[in-house]
Enzyme design. Structure first.
Site, PDB file in Angstrom:
ATOM      1  N   GLY A   1       1.063 -64.512 -96.412  1.00  0.00           N
ATOM      2  CA  GLY A   1       1.202 -65.856 -95.842  1.00  0.00           C
ATOM      3  C   GLY A   1      -0.079 -66.277 -95.128  1.00  0.00           C
ATOM      4  O   GLY A   1      -0.713 -65.473 -94.444  1.00  0.00           O
ATOM      5  N   GLN A   2      -0.398 -67.550 -95.251  1.00  0.00           N
ATOM      6  CA  GLN A   2      -1.608 -68.078 -94.607  1.00  0.00           C
ATOM      7  C   GLN A   2      -1.509 -68.067 -93.081  1.00  0.00           C
ATOM      8  O   GLN A   2      -2.510 -68.144 -92.385  1.00  0.00           O
ATOM      9  CB  GLN A   2      -1.864 -69.499 -95.089  1.00  0.00           C
TER      10      GLN A   2
ATOM     11  N   GLN B   1      -0.767 -50.550 -86.591  1.00  0.00           N
ATOM     12  CA  GLN B   1      -1.362 -51.861 -86.319  1.00  0.00           C
ATOM     13  C   GLN B   1      -0.921 -52.433 -84.975  1.00  0.00           C
ATOM     14  O   GLN B   1      -1.259 -53.559 -84.639  1.00  0.00           O
ATOM     15  CB  GLN B   1      -1.075 -52.837 -87.461  1.00  0.00           C
TER      16      GLN B   1
ATOM     17  N   SER C   1       8.590 -63.738 -87.401  1.00  0.00           N
ATOM     18  CA  SER C   1       9.678 -62.872 -86.933  1.00  0.00           C
ATOM     19  C   SER C   1       9.706 -62.868 -85.408  1.00  0.00           C
ATOM     20  O   SER C   1      10.750 -62.695 -84.784  1.00  0.00           O
ATOM     21  CB  SER C   1       9.480 -61.449 -87.446  1.00  0.00           C
ATOM     22  N   ARG C   2       8.556 -63.070 -84.789  1.00  0.00           N
ATOM     23  CA  ARG C   2       8.474 -63.025 -83.320  1.00  0.00           C
ATOM     24  C   ARG C   2       9.078 -64.265 -82.665  1.00  0.00           C
ATOM     25  O   ARG C   2       9.291 -64.272 -81.453  1.00  0.00           O
ATOM     26  CB  ARG C   2       7.029 -62.822 -82.858  1.00  0.00           C
TER      27      ARG C   2
ATOM     28  N   MET D   1       6.839 -70.331 -89.034  1.00  0.00           N
ATOM     29  CA  MET D   1       7.869 -69.281 -89.087  1.00  0.00           C
ATOM     30  C   MET D   1       7.235 -67.947 -88.754  1.00  0.00           C
ATOM     31  O   MET D   1       6.149 -67.617 -89.261  1.00  0.00           O
ATOM     32  CB  MET D   1       8.454 -69.198 -90.484  1.00  0.00           C
TER      33      MET D   1
ATOM     34  N   HIS E   1       8.767 -65.419 -95.580  1.00  0.00           N
ATOM     35  CA  HIS E   1       8.780 -64.264 -96.496  1.00  0.00           C
ATOM     36  C   HIS E   1       9.431 -64.658 -97.828  1.00  0.00           C
ATOM     37  O   HIS E   1       8.979 -64.236 -98.896  1.00  0.00           O
ATOM     38  CB  HIS E   1       9.586 -63.113 -95.893  1.00  0.00           C
TER      39      HIS E   1
ATOM     40  N   LEU F   1      13.240 -60.749 -92.030  1.00  0.00           N
ATOM     41  CA  LEU F   1      12.743 -61.744 -92.980  1.00  0.00           C
ATOM     42  C   LEU F   1      13.140 -63.165 -92.598  1.00  0.00           C
ATOM     43  O   LEU F   1      14.209 -63.389 -92.030  1.00  0.00           O
ATOM     44  CB  LEU F   1      13.261 -61.415 -94.385  1.00  0.00           C
ATOM     45  N   HIS F   2      12.268 -64.094 -92.926  1.00  0.00           N
ATOM     46  CA  HIS F   2      12.532 -65.520 -92.684  1.00  0.00           C
ATOM     47  C   HIS F   2      12.058 -66.307 -93.902  1.00  0.00           C
ATOM     48  O   HIS F   2      11.574 -65.712 -94.890  1.00  0.00           O
ATOM     49  CB  HIS F   2      11.861 -65.983 -91.388  1.00  0.00           C
TER      50      HIS F   2
HETATM   51  O1  PAF Z   1       1.942 -59.351 -92.132  1.00  0.00           O
HETATM   52  C1  PAF Z   1       2.640 -58.330 -91.961  1.00  0.00           C
HETATM   53  O2  PAF Z   1       3.874 -58.386 -91.905  1.00  0.00           O
HETATM   54  C2  PAF Z   1       1.945 -56.976 -91.832  1.00  0.00           C
HETATM   55  O3  PAF Z   1       0.742 -57.090 -91.153  1.00  0.00           O
HETATM   56  C3  PAF Z   1       1.778 -56.256 -93.173  1.00  0.00           C
HETATM   57  C4  PAF Z   1       0.856 -57.030 -94.109  1.00  0.00           C
HETATM   58  C5  PAF Z   1       3.120 -56.056 -93.847  1.00  0.00           C
HETATM   59  C6  PAF Z   1       1.142 -54.879 -92.947  1.00  0.00           C
HETATM   60  O4  PAF Z   1       1.924 -54.101 -92.122  1.00  0.00           O
END
Ligand code: PAF
Length: 291
Positions: free
Chosen positions: A147-148, A61, A186-187, A184, A37, A33-34
């Protein structure tokens, strides 16, 4: 705060709240989280009575050569951040809870999932739509917060809720940026110091184009060229496209409808995305997409 890993337990925990007529807000995340989030949590807390934050690194995904196994994870830190932010329920199921061995049903998004990231990450939005649909069914939230920064994801999820009659209001929150403008993500933690300095050229380019838009530029090619000029310190621009904000099809000059300038670029092996919305102010002075 309750930390829950099983769907049955989650339903039980939420049943009481629902009986009392409480509004449930869901913040779906993949953890690490950042501030972005936490802004979603903050938005949820102001609009709901109970905030559920989910952490699930969703395997469906990620493509075969993507970063599923190395995706940053720090559950202890995330748990503490959730506690401090006022999350009521942290839902962190494991892969088998979400995808039992018998699992075989997916949500297949349509045209909105085809351009931009969808063109380079086949199956990505199918995985996103499937897991978000499942999370909606597990949590049954009144509101869900996204988030946008993940602009196309927001469009796909919004469409899914309409098409599948899911009784959830989707709320999109503006991208939270580092002081120098980098979105921001996570990557971002994959970036070296030197890479981090180069990564900022993504937002610099997009924000420069947004500035020009605000001062009256409406030509699609010119706006893209302005962004491109700054985007020259990344290793590879995967796409830089100006699209209609609702259909995600290529925007036409002169811009007359809300548009989004979207970019994906590699800094080293790190793929980063960002976007800016270019929309004319509405009569009340707001620049929203009608959310
Ligand atoms: O944006 C994300 O972190 C992911 O794509 C989500 C919406 C949690 C689905 O796995």
């Amino acid at each position: 705060m309750q930390a829950i890993t099983r769907v049955a337990e989650l339903r039980h925990a939420l049943a009481e709240a629902r009986k009392e007529g409480k509004r449930v807000g869901l913040v779906p995340t993949m953890g690490y989280l950042h501030e972005g989030h936490l802004a979603l949590v903050q938005a949820s807390r102001t609009r709901s009575d109970i905030t559920v934050l989910s952490i699930f690194v969703n395997p469906t995904q990620f493509g075969p050569n993507e970063d599923l196994s190395t995706y940053p994870r720090d559950f202890i830190r995330d748990e503490q951040l959730c506690r401090n932010a006022g999350v009521a329920i942290l839902f962190a199921p494991d892969a088998r809870e979400v995808y039992p061995t018998t699992f075989e049903t997916f949500v297949e998004p349509g045209d909105l999932a085809m351009p931009l990231c969808g063109a380079y990450r086949p199956g990505h939005f199918r995985g996103v739509a499937t897991v978000v649909c499942k999370l909606f069914n597990m949590v049954q939230p009144d509101l869900a917060f996204f988030g946008q920064k993940d602009f196309q994801q927001c469009a796909v999820v919004r469409r899914m809720t309409v098409d599948l009659d899911l009784p959830v209001n989707i709320v999109t929150i503006p991208t939270v940026r580092e002081p120098d403008g980098l979105a921001m993500s996570s990557r971002n933690r994959y970036l070296s110091e030197e890479g981090r300095r180069r990564a900022v050229t993504i937002s610099r380019g997009l924000l420069a184009a947004a500035d020009k838009f605000r001062s009256g530029e409406r030509d699609v090619e010119k706006l893209i060229a302005i962004a491109k000029e700054q985007l020259n310190r990344v290793d590879r621009v995967q796409y830089l496209e100006l699209v209609d904000a609702h259909t995600l099809k290529a925007a036409e000059s002169p811009l007359q409808r809300p548009a989004a300038l979207c970019a994906a670029a590699y800094v080293g092996s790190t793929r980063l995305i960002d976007n800016v919305i270019l929309s004319l102010p509405t009569p009340d002075g707001k620049r929203s997409l009608g959310d």
